[in-house]
Design a protein around this motif. Sequence first.
Motif, mmCIF file in Angstrom:
data_model
loop_
_atom_site.group_PDB
_atom_site.id
_atom_site.type_symbol
_atom_site.label_atom_id
_atom_site.label_comp_id
_atom_site.label_asym_id
_atom_site.label_seq_id
_atom_site.Cartn_x
_atom_site.Cartn_y
_atom_site.Cartn_z
ATOM 1 N N LEU A 60 4.159 1.429 -1.108
ATOM 2 C CA LEU A 60 4.645 1.634 -2.304
ATOM 3 C C LEU A 60 3.676 2.186 -3.353
ATOM 4 O O LEU A 60 4.189 3.184 -4.192
ATOM 5 N N GLU A 61 2.496 1.710 -3.331
ATOM 6 C CA GLU A 61 1.501 2.348 -4.201
ATOM 7 C C GLU A 61 1.107 3.921 -4.007
ATOM 8 O O GLU A 61 0.998 4.630 -5.144
ATOM 9 N N ARG A 62 1.163 4.085 -2.575
ATOM 10 C CA ARG A 62 0.803 5.727 -2.608
ATOM 11 C C ARG A 62 2.031 6.567 -2.937
ATOM 12 O O ARG A 62 1.882 7.687 -3.457
ATOM 13 N N LEU A 63 3.268 5.884 -2.909
ATOM 14 C CA LEU A 63 4.307 6.720 -3.385
ATOM 15 C C LEU A 63 4.748 6.404 -4.687
ATOM 16 O O LEU A 63 5.766 7.177 -5.407
ATOM 17 N N ALA A 64 3.881 5.990 -5.526
ATOM 18 C CA ALA A 64 3.979 5.623 -6.929
ATOM 19 C C ALA A 64 5.223 4.922 -7.124
ATOM 20 O O ALA A 64 5.874 5.293 -8.106
ATOM 21 N N ILE A 65 5.694 4.001 -6.423
ATOM 22 C CA ILE A 65 6.846 3.222 -6.610
ATOM 23 C C ILE A 65 6.576 1.952 -7.089
ATOM 24 O O ILE A 65 5.834 1.151 -6.786
ATOM 25 N N LYS A 66 6.993 1.737 -8.437
ATOM 26 C CA LYS A 66 6.424 0.205 -8.823
ATOM 27 C C LYS A 66 7.213 -0.858 -8.247
ATOM 28 O O LYS A 66 8.309 -0.741 -7.983
ATOM 29 N N SER A 67 6.567 -1.973 -8.215
ATOM 30 C CA SER A 67 6.775 -3.064 -7.591
ATOM 31 C C SER A 67 6.318 -4.399 -8.077
ATOM 32 O O SER A 67 5.233 -4.416 -8.655
ATOM 33 N N LYS A 87 0.772 -1.246 0.171
ATOM 34 C CA LYS A 87 0.011 -0.056 0.021
ATOM 35 C C LYS A 87 0.854 1.165 0.093
ATOM 36 O O LYS A 87 0.484 2.266 -0.691
#
Length: 281
Positions: A55-62, A53
């Motif tokens: 990573l998604e908020r920070l727009a970091i692709k995973s 969640k």
Amino acid sequence: MRRYADRSFVVKYGGHAMGDEAAAQSFARDIVLLKQVGINPIVVHGGGPQIGKMLERLAIKSSFVDGLRVTDQAAVEVVEMVLAGSINKQIVGAINAAGGNAIGLSGKDGPLIRARKLARTKRDPDSNIEKVLDLGFVGEPESVDPRILYLFERSDFIPVIAPIGIGEDGHTYNINADTAAGAIAAAMRASRLLLLTDVAGVLDGDKKLIDRMTATQARAMIADGTIYGGMIPKIETCLDAVDKGVEAAVILDGRTPHALLLETFTEHGAGTMIERETPAA
């Protein structure tokens, strides 16, 4: 209660039990009770959904490869922030609110966990050539120095550990929480390794719960396919811990109210126990 006095229990905490507020409060009370009756609980926690969640908020692709999150430099900073920061302190706060004295740590403190880069290979179906997978800063325990945990054994403090390790290269590595818990249990020669999951335990071919098995039986069930999928790495973690001196390892359902207490203080327990073979007379 006398049987486990002054013994260490390593508890891996995660899954539904960690995501539900009422279940989290119940877990915290049970950990405090274990400490009050003379057991030394050590909590190791996960946090995969919360990391995702953030990573998604920070727009970091995973991305994931064979169930493992590929963790680059940007992602590992978020992993450490979430695991050693927000999640760790939430658990510490819950245990303290339940009347305990918890203290938050990560594997970098001490340093408790020396990590190495996790090596994985995958066979290409077309060429049949094995390729090395680069998972970034995903690691596994190379060694565990339990001295910092010895300080808490005869104190009122309950250690709560985020599964982050430090490598010889100075980098931070994200470690699977089950794996970290197993390595810590082995280093502590714990009486119990307790893995809280979202399943009842290990099921036989008729889908009935197996309440107890030896290490040899567990390996046979992996070989014949009775144990499969995501349960295999959990069983392998248990087997490794038992092989290295842990008295018994238990996979139990964290969704069951007071699962830790039922497993510890009732005859039949609450999950599947894997134990060392008793030497022949």
